[in-house]
Design an enzyme around this catalytic site. Structure first.
Site, PDB file in Angstrom:
ATOM      1  N   ASN A  43       0.825  -1.210   0.000  1.00  0.00           N
ATOM      2  CA  ASN A  43       0.000   0.000   0.000  1.00  0.00           C
ATOM      3  C   ASN A  43       0.859   1.260   0.000  1.00  0.00           C
ATOM      4  O   ASN A  43       0.581   2.231  -0.711  1.00  0.00           O
ATOM      5  CB  ASN A  43      -0.918   0.021   1.220  1.00  0.00           C
ATOM      6  CG  ASN A  43      -2.054  -0.974   1.131  1.00  0.00           C
ATOM      7  OD1 ASN A  43      -2.325  -1.540   0.077  1.00  0.00           O
ATOM      8  ND2 ASN A  43      -2.723  -1.207   2.247  1.00  0.00           N
ATOM      9  N   ARG A 357     -11.369  -4.767 -14.003  1.00  0.00           N
ATOM     10  CA  ARG A 357     -10.139  -5.499 -13.663  1.00  0.00           C
ATOM     11  C   ARG A 357     -10.424  -6.985 -13.825  1.00  0.00           C
ATOM     12  O   ARG A 357     -11.200  -7.561 -13.058  1.00  0.00           O
ATOM     13  CB  ARG A 357      -9.692  -5.210 -12.228  1.00  0.00           C
ATOM     14  CG  ARG A 357      -9.333  -3.758 -11.946  1.00  0.00           C
ATOM     15  CD  ARG A 357      -8.688  -3.615 -10.571  1.00  0.00           C
ATOM     16  NE  ARG A 357      -8.601  -2.239 -10.150  1.00  0.00           N
ATOM     17  CZ  ARG A 357      -7.625  -1.397 -10.491  1.00  0.00           C
ATOM     18  NH1 ARG A 357      -6.662  -1.827 -11.296  1.00  0.00           N
ATOM     19  NH2 ARG A 357      -7.612  -0.151 -10.057  1.00  0.00           N
ATOM     20  N   ARG A 387      -5.962   1.564 -13.443  1.00  0.00           N
ATOM     21  CA  ARG A 387      -4.552   1.692 -13.082  1.00  0.00           C
ATOM     22  C   ARG A 387      -3.940   0.366 -12.657  1.00  0.00           C
ATOM     23  O   ARG A 387      -4.485  -0.351 -11.826  1.00  0.00           O
ATOM     24  CB  ARG A 387      -4.382   2.728 -11.967  1.00  0.00           C
ATOM     25  CG  ARG A 387      -2.924   2.980 -11.599  1.00  0.00           C
ATOM     26  CD  ARG A 387      -2.789   3.923 -10.438  1.00  0.00           C
ATOM     27  NE  ARG A 387      -3.047   5.298 -10.844  1.00  0.00           N
ATOM     28  CZ  ARG A 387      -3.871   6.116 -10.206  1.00  0.00           C
ATOM     29  NH1 ARG A 387      -4.538   5.682  -9.168  1.00  0.00           N
ATOM     30  NH2 ARG A 387      -4.028   7.358 -10.613  1.00  0.00           N
ATOM     31  N   HIS A 417     -16.499   2.417 -14.367  1.00  0.00           N
ATOM     32  CA  HIS A 417     -16.196   1.632 -13.175  1.00  0.00           C
ATOM     33  C   HIS A 417     -17.379   0.746 -12.778  1.00  0.00           C
ATOM     34  O   HIS A 417     -17.301  -0.010 -11.813  1.00  0.00           O
ATOM     35  CB  HIS A 417     -15.831   2.597 -12.031  1.00  0.00           C
ATOM     36  CG  HIS A 417     -15.255   1.951 -10.825  1.00  0.00           C
ATOM     37  ND1 HIS A 417     -15.923   1.904  -9.610  1.00  0.00           N
ATOM     38  CD2 HIS A 417     -14.069   1.321 -10.617  1.00  0.00           C
ATOM     39  CE1 HIS A 417     -15.167   1.283  -8.717  1.00  0.00           C
ATOM     40  NE2 HIS A 417     -14.048   0.921  -9.290  1.00  0.00           N
ATOM     41  N   TYR A 450     -12.024 -10.423  -1.440  1.00  0.00           N
ATOM     42  CA  TYR A 450     -12.751  -9.157  -1.368  1.00  0.00           C
ATOM     43  C   TYR A 450     -14.205  -9.472  -0.996  1.00  0.00           C
ATOM     44  O   TYR A 450     -14.826 -10.332  -1.627  1.00  0.00           O
ATOM     45  CB  TYR A 450     -12.767  -8.453  -2.727  1.00  0.00           C
ATOM     46  CG  TYR A 450     -11.517  -7.714  -3.126  1.00  0.00           C
ATOM     47  CD1 TYR A 450     -10.254  -8.107  -2.687  1.00  0.00           C
ATOM     48  CD2 TYR A 450     -11.595  -6.617  -3.978  1.00  0.00           C
ATOM     49  CE1 TYR A 450      -9.117  -7.428  -3.091  1.00  0.00           C
ATOM     50  CE2 TYR A 450     -10.454  -5.935  -4.387  1.00  0.00           C
ATOM     51  CZ  TYR A 450      -9.223  -6.347  -3.936  1.00  0.00           C
ATOM     52  OH  TYR A 450      -8.101  -5.668  -4.341  1.00  0.00           O
ATOM     53  N   ARG A 552     -13.967   1.942   4.967  1.00  0.00           N
ATOM     54  CA  ARG A 552     -12.727   1.186   5.111  1.00  0.00           C
ATOM     55  C   ARG A 552     -11.493   2.066   4.976  1.00  0.00           C
ATOM     56  O   ARG A 552     -10.544   1.937   5.725  1.00  0.00           O
ATOM     57  CB  ARG A 552     -12.667   0.083   4.056  1.00  0.00           C
ATOM     58  CG  ARG A 552     -11.462  -0.842   4.191  1.00  0.00           C
ATOM     59  CD  ARG A 552     -11.205  -1.635   2.932  1.00  0.00           C
ATOM     60  NE  ARG A 552     -10.554  -0.837   1.907  1.00  0.00           N
ATOM     61  CZ  ARG A 552     -10.817  -0.918   0.617  1.00  0.00           C
ATOM     62  NH1 ARG A 552     -11.756  -1.732   0.194  1.00  0.00           N
ATOM     63  NH2 ARG A 552     -10.171  -0.170  -0.263  1.00  0.00           N
ATOM     64  N   HIS A 580     -15.088  -4.507   0.735  1.00  0.00           N
ATOM     65  CA  HIS A 580     -15.130  -3.846  -0.565  1.00  0.00           C
ATOM     66  C   HIS A 580     -16.534  -3.473  -1.021  1.00  0.00           C
ATOM     67  O   HIS A 580     -16.696  -2.641  -1.908  1.00  0.00           O
ATOM     68  CB  HIS A 580     -14.469  -4.759  -1.613  1.00  0.00           C
ATOM     69  CG  HIS A 580     -14.205  -4.104  -2.922  1.00  0.00           C
ATOM     70  ND1 HIS A 580     -14.963  -4.358  -4.052  1.00  0.00           N
ATOM     71  CD2 HIS A 580     -13.280  -3.198  -3.304  1.00  0.00           C
ATOM     72  CE1 HIS A 580     -14.496  -3.641  -5.062  1.00  0.00           C
ATOM     73  NE2 HIS A 580     -13.477  -2.934  -4.640  1.00  0.00           N
TER      74      HIS A 580
END
Length: 674
Positions: A43, A357, A387, A417, A450, A552, A580
């Protein structure tokens, strides 16, 4: 800087500090503590690649995405404190605990004598093949790659001194070497094996010193809003030079002499990078691959719960009632079955899906290829600007396109998204629709860790709107301010109605509270940043609405502030799974309105993305989501409460009677009670 908002980067660092906190807890299994150190390190690397460049360029940022003023000094102070905690917990807690289990992680120690011969053979037969060295005095065009580890080796040759730069080939060889001798399992980094064999690397010279360093570089791609030509080709070109971006951080061994450090700065033009003291080892995200596997030192296994559809066609089930999956508690196989049946069912004519993704070996991607080869009209909207997933998405796009799938690429100036899919069947001369709407990516790999929610529905109104959205996406244009093409009544779609509907739902709770009626809002997000939405929540709190938030990551809202947000509480859960899912619950005078979706309340999600949130209509599914939220808000074992400064307070707890929401939810789902 708005005094009613927490700095976004400080808030994010508090989240990463909460990740680090899991590594300090004795109640977390030992090998899992190492994984939390890995996550923290990964991270932080991304923070330096993505956020530090933004902080350095704030004076040039304009428009709705204008960031909060950076506080570089405070950022550096927080990171330095966290890094000290990282080193301390590893040295003083985890390494002794590993040793007590017969595991010797050789850390800042010489290679043990019993391993000398074997590690030298490993060096000569394996590692040496990947080593490249360059003298600093003749570095020329040598360019240290992003986040690669290097050794700076001080040498004396005759009456001359120099520094040799040597790569650590962990991407090619793996970071660790392990061997068991006399019942002890030794684990070494290849860094130490290479250091122990430097005489083979730089023979005939005196080795004065050896220190590690790495350089982190800006990760942003240079993409204009309007593209001419093949966007995939342009992004591929940008990916190849991403790791050549401007340096944002030089991380170095704190014991490196100042003169040698200055040599690195001057030779590699690092004058504008942040210089960060570190330990002898970098890229400790590699701890995720620590080569010890013991069930007794890991989380107990939670096999995902099957949905029992093996004897029933999934579309027949969805026609009868909506289905709601909670992964990874529920098996992701049901999602795979949805796409596999669509690929094989002769009555299916069309499949449309957004992909943000994809898994590297995506079964969903393969199902879409099979569907196209089976004669279906398959349309895939691929977001090429996701990304760090650009290359994988491009690779899959080319494979699917070659199989006959219609590929639609990114919209200029927007990211898509949304996580939605639509299947159309032709039955008895009419079209029948089935939809899959999710809070997370169509990615069976991340679905293992997730937590997300996936709605499968045949709701006609919702799916008609979804079809219109896909028609709009095919146009590859940004919505106009007064775009009449798409005016959804069921779906909440960013760029069309998402923000206005959420503002209206909050306003309804404010009106109820002002009339003396019960009012409440419960929201779960990954990130809460956008000022309009935060100010509306402040307004709700001031009107007497109870607002319970689960956030979160970034949370710029200040909870519990007198006269501003006294009725707002914010909790953060960090546990074995990454939280998530996004959930939105509004009391609505006892008849709750419940939504799920892909959208956080951030500037980028609301103003620069196509997002989809969707209503949950079935009473039993709404009840299940309310119960899940209640349990998570009552978590005492893995949750912390955020104070008005964004600090983690009031938890977590290793007490035997502490409530761990993830464990509780798994048990309820396993018992078919949710």
């Amino acid at each position: 800087m708005n005094p009613n908002l927490i700095n976004r980067d400080i808030s994010w660092l508090a989240f990463n500090g909460r990740v680090l906190q899991e590594a300090t807890r004795s109640g977390v299994p030992l090998l899992e503590r190492l994984k939390f150190l890995s996550i923290y390190s990964s991270n932080l690397d991304e923070f330096y690649r993505v956020r530090i460049p933004a902080l350095l360029a704030l004076s040039r940022i304009d428009g709705p995405e204008k960031a909060d003023e950076g506080i570089p000094g405070e950022v550096n102070r927080i990171i330095a404190g966290q890094q000290q905690t990282f080193g301390r917990v590893l040295r003083e807690a985890i390494l002794p605990a590993l040793e007590a289990q017969g595991i010797c992680f050789v850390y800042r120690q010489p290679v043990p004598e019993p391993l000398k011969a074997a590690t030298r053979e490993y060096f000569l037969s394996r590692l040496a093949a990947f080593l490249q060295l360059v003298r600093l005095s003749a570095a020329g065009d040598f360019f240290p790659e992003n986040n690669k580890i290097y050794l700076a080796i001080g040498i004396t040759e005759g009456d001359k001194e120099d520094v040799v730069i040597l790569n650590i080939p962990s991407p090619e060889c793996g970071r660790f070497y392990t061997a068991t001798v006399d019942g002890i399992q030794y684990v070494l980094t290849i860094d130490d094996i290479i250091k122990d064999n430097l005489a083979f690397v730089v023979p005939g010279v005196q080795i004065r010193s050896c220190y590690s360093f790495k350089i982190t570089r800006d990760a942003e791609l240079d993409l204009a809003d309007e593209f001419k030509g093949d966007i995939a080709e342009k992004i591929e070109q940008q990916i190849t030079i991403r790791d050549l971006g401007l340096a944002t951080r030089l991380l170095y061994d704190a014991e490196m002499p100042a003169a040698e450090l200055q040599q690195l700065v001057q030779t590699f033009h690092l004058e504008h990078a942040t210089l960060v003291e570190g330990g002898a080892y970098h890229n400790l995200r590699d701890l995720a691959d620590f080569p010890v596997k013991r069930d007794s030192l890991s989380y107990d296994r939670w096999p995902s719960v099957p949905c029992g559809l093996s004897a029933q066609r999934i579309f027949e089930r969805i026609e009868k009632q909506d289905m709601l999956l909670h992964v990874p508690y529920h098996s992701y196989d049901t999602v795979l079955q949805f796409f596999n049946e669509a690929a094989l069912d002769p009555a299916v004519t069309d499949i449309s899906i957004t992909l943000y993704r994809m898994a590297g070996d995506s079964l969903i991607g393969n199902a879409l290829i099979s569907a196209a080869r089976n004669g279906k009209n398959v349309t895939v909207f691929v977001e090429l600007k996701a990304r760090f997933d650009e290359a994988n998405n491009i690779r899959w796009s080319k494979r699917m396109k070659a199989a006959g799938v219609k590929i639609i690429y990114s919209i200029p100036g927007l990211k898509v998204h949304a996580k939605v899919a639509l299947v159309r069947k032709r039955v008895a001369g009419r079209n029948v629709y089935y939809g899959l709407l999710a809070t997370g990516n169509f990615n069976e790999s991340t679905a293992r860790f997730y937590t997300d929610h996936i709605l499968m529905t045949a709701h006609k109104g919702m799916l008609r709107e979804l079809e219109l959205l896909f028609i709009f996406l095919a146009k590859r244009r940004k919505p106009e301010t007064a775009d009449r093409f798409f005016a959804p009544e069921h779906l909440l779609v960013a760029q069309f109605n998402l923000q206005n509907v959420f503002l209206r739902l909050i306003a309804d709770e404010i009106a109820a509270a002002q009339q003396g009626k019960p009012a409440g809002i419960a929201i779960k997000l990954n990130n809460l940043e956008e000022e309009v939405m935060i100010n509306k929540l402040y307004e709700a709190a001031q009107a007497g609405v109870k607002v319970a938030l689960l956030v979160r990551g970034i949370c710029r809202l200040k909870p519990g502030m007198p006269g501003l947000s006294e009725g707002i509480t914010v909790k953060r859960i960090v546990d074995r799974y990454l939280e998530h899912g996004r959930i939105f619950i509004f009391h609505n005078n006892g008849d709750p309105r419940v939504y799920l979706g892909s959208a956080d309340w951030m500037n980028r999600n609301i103003y620069r993305r196509i997002e989809v949130c969707f209503p949950v209509y079935a009473p039993e599914l709404k009840q299940a989501l309310q119960e899940m939220m209640r349990i998570q808000l009552e978590d005492t074992g893995s949750a912390v409460t955020l104070d008005a400064s964004g600090n983690n307070t009031g938890g977590p707890s290793d007490a035997p009677d502490a409530l761990h929401a993830q464990r509780e939810l798994y048990q309820l789902i396993k018992q078919n009670r949710l």
